[in-house]
Design an enzyme around this catalytic site. Sequence first.
Site, PDB file in Angstrom:
ATOM      1  N   LYS A   9      -7.170  -9.377  -6.081  1.00 39.05           N
ATOM      2  CA  LYS A   9      -8.436  -9.584  -5.394  1.00 39.05           C
ATOM      3  C   LYS A   9      -9.389  -8.430  -5.650  1.00 39.05           C
ATOM      4  O   LYS A   9      -8.969  -7.282  -5.851  1.00 39.05           O
ATOM      5  CB  LYS A   9      -8.212  -9.812  -3.903  1.00 39.05           C
ATOM      6  CG  LYS A   9      -7.962  -8.572  -3.095  1.00 39.05           C
ATOM      7  CD  LYS A   9      -7.951  -8.894  -1.597  1.00 39.05           C
ATOM      8  CE  LYS A   9      -7.925  -7.598  -0.809  1.00 39.05           C
ATOM      9  NZ  LYS A   9      -9.077  -7.409   0.053  1.00 39.05           N
TER      10      LYS A   9
ATOM     11  N   LYS B 120     -12.503  -2.829  -2.499  1.00 40.59           N
ATOM     12  CA  LYS B 120     -13.260  -1.571  -2.478  1.00 40.59           C
ATOM     13  C   LYS B 120     -12.429  -0.422  -3.004  1.00 40.59           C
ATOM     14  O   LYS B 120     -12.928   0.511  -3.599  1.00 40.59           O
ATOM     15  CB  LYS B 120     -13.650  -1.211  -1.032  1.00 40.59           C
ATOM     16  CG  LYS B 120     -14.717  -2.041  -0.429  1.00 40.59           C
ATOM     17  CD  LYS B 120     -15.032  -1.494   0.962  1.00 40.59           C
ATOM     18  CE  LYS B 120     -14.776  -2.523   2.036  1.00 40.59           C
ATOM     19  NZ  LYS B 120     -13.543  -2.348   2.771  1.00 40.59           N
TER      20      LYS B 120
ATOM     21  N   LYS C 265       0.829  -1.214   0.000  1.00 40.89           N
ATOM     22  CA  LYS C 265       0.000   0.000   0.000  1.00 40.89           C
ATOM     23  C   LYS C 265       0.858   1.258   0.000  1.00 40.89           C
ATOM     24  O   LYS C 265       0.505   2.251  -0.628  1.00 40.89           O
ATOM     25  CB  LYS C 265      -0.961   0.002   1.191  1.00 40.89           C
ATOM     26  CG  LYS C 265      -2.103  -0.986   1.031  1.00 40.89           C
ATOM     27  CD  LYS C 265      -3.241  -0.708   1.998  1.00 40.89           C
ATOM     28  CE  LYS C 265      -4.426  -1.619   1.686  1.00 40.89           C
ATOM     29  NZ  LYS C 265      -5.548  -1.484   2.610  1.00 40.89           N
TER      30      LYS C 265
HETATM   31  P1  ATP Z   1      -9.884  -2.161   0.892  1.00 42.90           P
HETATM   32  O1  ATP Z   1      -9.757  -2.238  -0.609  1.00 42.90           O
HETATM   33  O2  ATP Z   1     -10.315  -0.835   1.402  1.00 42.90           O
HETATM   34  O3  ATP Z   1      -8.714  -2.775   1.614  1.00 42.90           O
HETATM   35  P2  ATP Z   1     -11.339  -4.596   0.920  1.00 42.90           P
HETATM   36  O4  ATP Z   1     -12.398  -4.676  -0.098  1.00 42.90           O
HETATM   37  O5  ATP Z   1     -10.056  -5.283   0.654  1.00 42.90           O
HETATM   38  O6  ATP Z   1     -11.119  -3.080   1.236  1.00 42.90           O
HETATM   39  P3  ATP Z   1     -11.528  -5.065   3.791  1.00 42.90           P
HETATM   40  O7  ATP Z   1     -12.403  -4.087   4.491  1.00 42.90           O
HETATM   41  O8  ATP Z   1     -10.046  -4.892   3.867  1.00 42.90           O
HETATM   42  O9  ATP Z   1     -11.982  -5.139   2.241  1.00 42.90           O
HETATM   43  O10 ATP Z   1     -11.875  -6.530   4.251  1.00 42.90           O
HETATM   44  C1  ATP Z   1     -13.101  -6.897   4.854  1.00 42.90           C
HETATM   45  C2  ATP Z   1     -13.252  -8.385   4.841  1.00 42.90           C
HETATM   46  O11 ATP Z   1     -13.552  -8.813   3.506  1.00 42.90           O
HETATM   47  C3  ATP Z   1     -12.010  -9.164   5.274  1.00 42.90           C
HETATM   48  O12 ATP Z   1     -12.420 -10.273   6.052  1.00 42.90           O
HETATM   49  C4  ATP Z   1     -11.407  -9.621   3.969  1.00 42.90           C
HETATM   50  O13 ATP Z   1     -10.670 -10.829   4.120  1.00 42.90           O
HETATM   51  C5  ATP Z   1     -12.642  -9.817   3.105  1.00 42.90           C
HETATM   52  N1  ATP Z   1     -12.367  -9.602   1.696  1.00 42.90           N
HETATM   53  C6  ATP Z   1     -11.986  -8.430   1.121  1.00 42.90           C
HETATM   54  N2  ATP Z   1     -11.846  -8.578  -0.195  1.00 42.90           N
HETATM   55  C7  ATP Z   1     -12.132  -9.878  -0.473  1.00 42.90           C
HETATM   56  C8  ATP Z   1     -12.169 -10.658  -1.676  1.00 42.90           C
HETATM   57  N3  ATP Z   1     -11.886 -10.126  -2.860  1.00 42.90           N
HETATM   58  N4  ATP Z   1     -12.525 -11.957  -1.596  1.00 42.90           N
HETATM   59  C9  ATP Z   1     -12.825 -12.505  -0.395  1.00 42.90           C
HETATM   60  N5  ATP Z   1     -12.814 -11.841   0.770  1.00 42.90           N
HETATM   61  C10 ATP Z   1     -12.473 -10.541   0.741  1.00 42.90           C
END
Ligand code: ATP
Length: 363
Positions: free
Chosen positions: A227, A230, A132
């Site tokens: 992955k 968001k 990041k």
């Molecule tokens: P950011 O991009 O802001 O980091 P994010 O979409 O990666 O957000 P988080 O808020 O970091 O999401 O994660 C929330 C939960 O969702 C965690 O338990 C994480 O493991 C899960 N998660 C996030 N993205 C994925 C994905 N693509 N597939 C499965 N699980 C996910």
Amino acid sequence: SNVETMPAQYAALADVAPPALKKRVVSGVQPTGAIHLGNYLGAIRTWVSLQDLYNTLFFIVDLHAITLQHEPEELTNSTKSTAAMYLACGIDPEKASIFVQSHVAAHAELTWLLSCVTPIGWLNKMIQFKEKSRKAGDENVGSGLLTYPVLMASDILLYQCDLVPVGEDQRQHLELARDIAERFNNLYGGRKWKKLGGRGGRIFKVPEAMIPPAAARVMSLTDGTAKMSKSAPSDQSRINMLDNPDTILMKIKRCKTDSVNGMEFDNPERPECNNLLSVYQVVTSKTKQEVAEECKDLSWGQFKPLLTDAVISHLKPIQVRYAEITADPVYIDRILANGEDKAREIADVTLANAYQAMGFLPR
Ligand code: ATP
């Protein structure tokens, strides 16, 4: 006592086990934008099945959402919509405590105490920080991005929880939380704690990672090796839980494909194919074999409409429920206030113990 060691009659009926016998589980999502299919299939949906078996606390981790530059208004909106999404996806406030992290001040307070026992070398090794910070550029990286895993350790350790459902992306951070707990216990938990008149021993329970059954890892629609997330700049890369049918149709129509005909799982040369088949399998509740059989002779052009319909109909009831919930903001406020009370009861005791073990004068 815990679910594994409880008498057989309870293990068989874990959902009616006395609360004290249930293990505690905590988890959360950052309000950094719209909740997408990855958050749902990888996390929130699996929590729904955990809330009967465990004592669960699910929170909206808003303090984590400011580690990269953010818009204040978006934080407010995301926090509200994430809470509503938890409920719409089936998290039941009668079973789980749902709250906003920043409303329980112990999270921020414990983070300071833990920061002071966490060697900076441990934090420098965190892969997510490296990734990041490289993307953001030095001038835009606040020190909170480096200490983020310490805040996450507080989130977990405050609740003396047994199990933390984590995706692969968070495994290293959970390992760190365990190391911090052990270090703190070693430094302040033993003899010194006894001298202060406490029970002696452990201040923090050392939690275990749990890969929830049926948790799925969902990849980006525009790159099957990254992955779904968001914070990825392109909205085309994800299916948001609130996307309308036309948007879902367009996103799936435009998603990255390859020129091979016939859909198959687990071919490393075809990450996009594996990803979309897996999504299809989960949202249709079919087995992998059934989906492999059904789709093996389909072209992308034939498969995409199937996937589109399946995703739209899977999301529809959640979207309906979301609309009902957000129509009554007082309802959400009440649930968050209740959840906060339940969380505080546990967190404040842990925090007071940590302060006392370190030698702070009791308040
Ligand atoms: P950011 O991009 O802001 O980091 P994010 O979409 O990666 O957000 P988080 O808020 O970091 O999401 O994660 C929330 C939960 O969702 C965690 O338990 C994480 O493991 C899960 N998660 C996030 N993205 C994925 C994905 N693509 N597939 C499965 N699980 C996910």
